[in-house]
Design an enzyme around this catalytic site. Structure first.
Site, PDB file in Angstrom:
ATOM      1  N   CYS A  29       3.054  -1.758  11.328  1.00 52.55           N
ATOM      2  CA  CYS A  29       3.105  -0.907  10.136  1.00 52.55           C
ATOM      3  C   CYS A  29       2.512   0.443  10.494  1.00 52.55           C
ATOM      4  CB  CYS A  29       2.383  -1.555   8.967  1.00 52.55           C
ATOM      5  SG  CYS A  29       0.646  -1.778   9.283  1.00 52.55           S
ATOM      6  N   ARG A  47       0.539  -4.849  14.736  1.00 53.86           N
ATOM      7  CA  ARG A  47      -0.303  -5.862  14.078  1.00 53.86           C
ATOM      8  C   ARG A  47       0.128  -7.232  14.587  1.00 53.86           C
ATOM      9  NH1 ARG A  47      -1.739  -4.008   8.521  1.00 53.86           N
ATOM     10  NH2 ARG A  47      -3.148  -5.764   8.518  1.00 53.86           N
ATOM     11  N   ASP A  78     -11.217  -0.132   6.999  1.00 54.36           N
ATOM     12  CA  ASP A  78     -10.560   0.201   5.729  1.00 54.36           C
ATOM     13  C   ASP A  78     -11.254   1.340   4.976  1.00 54.36           C
ATOM     14  OD1 ASP A  78      -8.710  -1.722   6.259  1.00 54.36           O
ATOM     15  OD2 ASP A  78      -9.590  -3.243   4.958  1.00 54.36           O
ATOM     16  N   ARG A  88      -0.642  -0.297  -4.065  1.00 55.43           N
ATOM     17  CA  ARG A  88      -0.783  -1.600  -3.410  1.00 55.43           C
ATOM     18  C   ARG A  88      -2.227  -2.078  -3.462  1.00 55.43           C
ATOM     19  NH1 ARG A  88       0.440  -1.194   2.310  1.00 55.43           N
ATOM     20  NH2 ARG A  88      -0.601  -3.179   2.097  1.00 55.43           N
ATOM     21  N   LYS A 139      -8.959  -7.166  -3.359  1.00 61.17           N
ATOM     22  CA  LYS A 139      -7.578  -7.448  -2.942  1.00 61.17           C
ATOM     23  C   LYS A 139      -7.574  -8.409  -1.745  1.00 61.17           C
ATOM     24  CE  LYS A 139      -5.340  -4.333  -0.158  1.00 61.17           C
ATOM     25  NZ  LYS A 139      -4.875  -4.978   1.100  1.00 61.17           N
ATOM     26  N   ASN A 140      -8.402  -8.088  -0.742  1.00 64.30           N
ATOM     27  CA  ASN A 140      -8.315  -8.856   0.500  1.00 64.30           C
ATOM     28  C   ASN A 140      -8.987 -10.224   0.409  1.00 64.30           C
ATOM     29  OD1 ASN A 140      -6.792  -6.847   1.538  1.00 64.30           O
ATOM     30  ND2 ASN A 140      -8.408  -5.945   2.819  1.00 64.30           N
TER      31      ASN A 140
END
Ligand code: EPU
Length: 421
Positions: free
Chosen positions: A116, A121, A307, A399, A22-23
């Site tokens: 968030c 952030r 993460d 997500r 994803k990243n």
């Protein structure tokens, strides 16, 4: 809103295939704005964040087709240069359109992304990067408004107080590909996702040296061309499945993953008693022994990734002894600790340190996901808990994890998605 019902207690067995990262994929999709020629991206994971990014690119006027896991993007010359509130507020990674649009069209407005659930952030480094390249940047009416007559290469120190920034490194690297002259990003993020983005940009014709080290040199050129790319596999998804195997004392093969990207994670898994074997694109984890406690300190790559902090907290909550986790990247990223405590875990959080007293067994409970990695941590905990765990608000999970319940089910887990309020 969908929920996951998990009946804990089954040891995971079998094979699971990891999807594209994803990243890595998110900035690569945004980088397609740098060229008017078509770009084809393969093995794109079917995730909500990816759909949000593709929605943003379409709303800017790019021609986007998404078929199975292949995306074709053609960013013609008539693009809108404003990333609006309703999309940016859904996903912070929308900020990735800042660098490419500024570089190609010399003007862009991006809604200012807020904080968030994992804490503040800031985006000061993104702004500093664009200003250093010669842009005039104003933040007003909730927007970052950047413009320039020309971007000029320069030396930019991009480190903040928490170390390098993945997002700012990506944004500045993309912008610098079309700047006049040479840019050196000093204090660049070393993450493999940055290396993958650099390699994609090189495939588009960009001149970049040193990605993966702390200084990246970009020599600007006039125009980039189109290309095809397959992003790297998702090291965080791989690490999450390794945690699911560890907590259930399972034995699984994790395919399509690069164990080299998981150095600090594999060391930690070994330190808690898991047997890990690695080949070029496969990791096998055997967690039949008791789990031992350990200490984890999150750090930029190649350190232990923030993460995977939540997922390891679940695992350590049933280790035989006291563990400690220090979160150095997002210092408030501990909301999952409270939910794990609902399941019987013994976790105390003070500032950015969590102390986890391992217990014999977690007990199933109703818990609520607060962010992407917290959600998967609760699912992992549920897999080992006695009785049923209900994880609500799993839109966070969607997500970042493709078909997670199907993948877990194929490994023997008893897990079901139900729709509900
Ligand atoms: N920071 C600043 N100023 C900035 C930008 C960042 O001070 O302008 C600070 C942050 O507050 C943080 C540190 O620098 O303390 C690192 O943040 P970074 O910019 O590297 O994070 P990011 O680019 O916003 C990406 C991932 C995150 C991952 C972090 C750290 C994407 C889309 N997001 O975020 O992924 O946690 O790097 O590795 O790539 C996730 O996938 O769950 C996730 C949150």
């Amino acid at each position: 809103m969908d929920k996951l019902l998990i009946k804990g207690g089954t040891s995971l067995k079998g094979k699971v295939k990891i999807t594209g990262s994803k990243n890595a994929t998110l900035p690569i999709l945004a980088a397609c704005l740098l060229t008017e020629e078509p770009c084809v991206i393969h093995e794109v994971p079917l995730l909500q964040d990816i759909k949000t990014m593709l929605g943003l690119l379409s709303s800017l006027g790019a021609d986007v087709t998404f078929n199975k896991n292949k995306v074709t993007i053609c960013s013609g010359n008539q693009l809108s240069l404003e990333a609006p509130y309703d999309i940016v507020s859904k996903m912070r990674a929308s900020i990735y359109v800042l660098g490419p649009l500024l570089a190609r069209f010399h003007k862009v407005k991006v809604y200012f992304p807020g904080g968030c659930a994992i804490g503040p952030r800031p985006i000061d480094l993104h702004i500093k990067g664009m200003e250093s390249l010669g842009a005039e940047v104003k933040v007003e009416h909730g927007y970052i408004d950047a413009k320039t007559s020309v971007l000029k290469g320069t030396n930019i120190l991009l480190e903040g107080t928490s170390g390098p920034s993945v997002g700012a490194t990506a944004n500045v690297m993309m912008a610098a590909t079309l700047a006049n002259g040479t840019t050196n990003i000093i204090g660049a993020a070393l993450e493999r996702e940055i290396v993958d983005l650099a390699n994609f940009l090189i495939a588009l014709g960009a001149k970049i040296d040193g990605a993966g080290s702390s200084t990246i040199k970009i020599t600007g050129i006039k125009k980039l061309k189109g290309s095809e790319w397959t992003p790297i596999s998702d090291r965080i998804e791989a690490g999450s499945f390794a945690c699911a195997a560890a907590i259930t004392h399972g034995k699984i093969e994790i395919d399509n993953c690069n164990p080299e990207h998981l150095g600090a994670v594999n060391l930690t898994l070994r330190s808690i008693g898991c047997n890990i074997s690695e080949t070029k694109n496969k990791l096998t984890i055997n967690a039949e022994s008791d789990l031992m406690p350990t200490s984890i300190i999150t750090a930029p790559y190649p350190g232990f990734p923030t993460d995977l902090q939540a997922q390891f907290m679940s695992v350590l909550s049933v280790a035989d002894g006291t563990s400690m986790i220090t979160e150095n990247i997002f210092k408030n990223r501990f909301l999952h600790a409270l939910e794990l405590n609902r399941m019987g875990a013994q976790i105390k959080v003070e500032d950015n340190v969590a102390v986890i007293d391992g217990i014999k067994k977690l007990s199933g409970a109703q818990v609520m996901a607060s962010d992407l990695r917290a959600s998967v941590a609760l699912v992992i905990a549920g897999l080992a808990a006695q009785g049923e765990t209900v994880v609500s608000r799993i839109y966070h999970l969607d997500r970042g994890y493709e078909r997670i319940e199907e993948k877990l089910h194929s490994l023997g887990a008893v897990v079901k998605r139900v729709s509900g309020k």
